[in-house]
Design an enzyme around this catalytic site. Structure first.
Site, short mmCIF file in Angstrom:
data_model
loop_
_atom_site.label_atom_id
_atom_site.label_comp_id
_atom_site.label_asym_id
_atom_site.label_seq_id
_atom_site.Cartn_x
_atom_site.Cartn_y
_atom_site.Cartn_z
N GLU A 49 1.54 0.00 -5.01
CA GLU A 49 0.59 1.08 -5.27
C GLU A 49 1.36 2.38 -5.14
O GLU A 49 1.75 2.78 -4.04
CB GLU A 49 -0.56 1.06 -4.27
CG GLU A 49 -1.60 2.12 -4.60
CD GLU A 49 -2.34 2.65 -3.38
OE1 GLU A 49 -3.47 3.12 -3.55
OE2 GLU A 49 -1.79 2.61 -2.27
N ASP A 96 0.83 -1.20 0.00
CA ASP A 96 0.00 0.00 0.00
C ASP A 96 0.87 1.26 0.00
O ASP A 96 1.82 1.37 0.78
CB ASP A 96 -0.90 -0.01 1.24
CG ASP A 96 -1.78 1.22 1.33
OD1 ASP A 96 -2.62 1.40 0.43
OD2 ASP A 96 -1.64 1.99 2.30
#
Length: 411
Positions: A388, A349
């Site tokens: 990401e 993330d």
């Protein structure tokens, strides 16, 4: 010496690499045993049934018998035959003890001892076993602080007790699964709490998600990306407020339930990528916050977190990637998912908030990602590492050895 390594404190060590017999060591020898272990690289064993050749990647069939890179010192509750070793990083603690079901929650029974030349405290507790609850008691100045274990493999809930987990308690059945080739991967993003929940009741769980794996296989899905499944505040969340990165969310089930989901996914021909959150933690229910009683200034979170202009993200406090113990914490988490849980990759993330802060570079964040990728590439090069990031930075997809060592991360 190296020949004196004790297997219980480093479960990934390859026993046959050393032929010197290991004597029975008393508790007083624990620190020297762990210090010897900390010098050893892990053996990072390949999962049963994984196949690098299917990815067009080289793998020496005997490589899993050789010592490879180190994932950092073991810590947390480490089970051995007949007990558990407790090891915790607490540099500002004056004294540390462990309490739990195994000693009646009496803080005077099992004191942990500071290891020489180290900020870790550790002790063996014979009789402490899988499924028992525990906490640490930390003395700092006049304060007595009860803390859950930041490396707990299971929590009763996000503000509850830590639970001892034997990583070998689960019996795997999917021995013939091969991670699908990257260019043939069909990914389904799956949120355990809502994928197959019952309206009006609690969130979905590992078992309810397992019940619909056949439907995903019928759709042609061969990889699921599980949104962050680690312990967070409350029972309902997307999971990006992770408080205990090593513990599967208690509302979803036990670590064994999480492993059963992955095992059954593999039996259906589906790989599993775990979404991990290491750019920030929390922001609430954090065991790491001022963990050892020292916050390092007003409004700061102590040793696990930055305490200057780098400390904040939009979602919670940023880990201090410059501290080796924090880096070990994160890379050991990588190892747990890929080895112990047999996951087929990780989705990181917001790597932007690992490699940058306040518009400036974080070299230690870059090198953390590089270290993680080098370790995975060494041990499981066919597994997916997904970032990401969304900045179109070309350095993100270059190999770590192609030039500037701090700029080659996710590939």
């Amino acid at each position: 010496g190296v020949g004196m390594v004790h297997a219980r404190a480093w479960p990934w060590a390859v026993a046959r690499a050393w032929t010197m017999p290991t004597p029975s060591l008393p508790r007083a020898s624990l620190t020297s045993r762990l210090l010897a272990v900390a010098l050893l690289p892990s053996a990072c064993l390949a999962d049963d049934g994984r196949d690098a050749a299917s990815q067009g990647l080289d793998q020496d069939p005997d490589a899993t018998d050789e010592l490879q890179f180190s994932y950092g010192p073991q810590a947390g509750a480490i089970t051995y035959d007949g007990g558990t070793t407790f090891r915790v990083w607490a540099p500002h603690a004056w004294k540390v003890a462990v309490v739990g079901d195994f000693n009646g929650w009496h803080k005077e029974v099992d004191e942990l001892y500071r290891e020489p030349y180290s900020d870790y405290f550790s002790a063996d507790v014979d009789g402490a076993h899988h499924g028992q609850q525990y906490k640490y008691v930390i003395w700092h100045g006049n304060d007595e602080i009860w803390r859950a274990d930041p490396r707990a493999r299971q929590m009763t809930n996000s503000t509850g007790n830590s639970v001892i987990v034997d990583p070998n308690a689960f019996q795997w059945t999917a021995h013939d699964f091969h991670t699908p080739p990257w260019d043939e991967t069909v990914v389904y993003e799956l949120h355990v709490g809502t994928f197959h929940d019952a309206p009006g009741w609690g969130p979905g769980n590992w078992q309810s998600a397992t019940d619909r794996l056949a439907d995903l296989a019928d759709l042609g899905v061969n990889m699921v990306e599980v949104m962050p499944p680690t312990e967070f505040a409350g029972d309902f969340s997307w999971g990006y407020n992770s408080a205990f990165p090593f513990a599967p969310e208690s509302a979803y089930g036990s670590p064994q339930d999480a492993k059963r989901f992955i095992d059954e996914a593999h039996n259906h021909g589906i790989g599993v990528v775990i979404d991990v959150v290491h750019n920030h933690y929390g922001p609430s229910d954090l065991p790491m916050w001022c963990f050892d009683g020292e916050c390092l200034g007003w409004g700061n979170g102590g040793v696990y977190f930055y305490t200057d202009w780098r400390k904040d993200t939009d979602w919670g406090p940023r880990p201090d990637f410059g501290r080796m113990e924090v880096r070990d914490f994160i890379v050991s988490n990588v190892a747990m998912w890929l080895h112990e849980y047999h996951a087929d990759g990780l989705r990181w993330d917001s790597t932007l908030n690992i490699r940058k802060a306040g518009g400036g570079d974080l070299p230690e964040g870059w090198s953390l990602l590089q270290r993680a990728n080098d370790l995975v590439d060494q041990d499981h090069p066919w597994k997916l590492m997904i970032a990401e990031d969304l900045q179109n930075d070309p350095w993100l997809t270059k190999r770590t050895y192609d030039g500037d060592a701090l700029r080659r991360v996710i590939y």
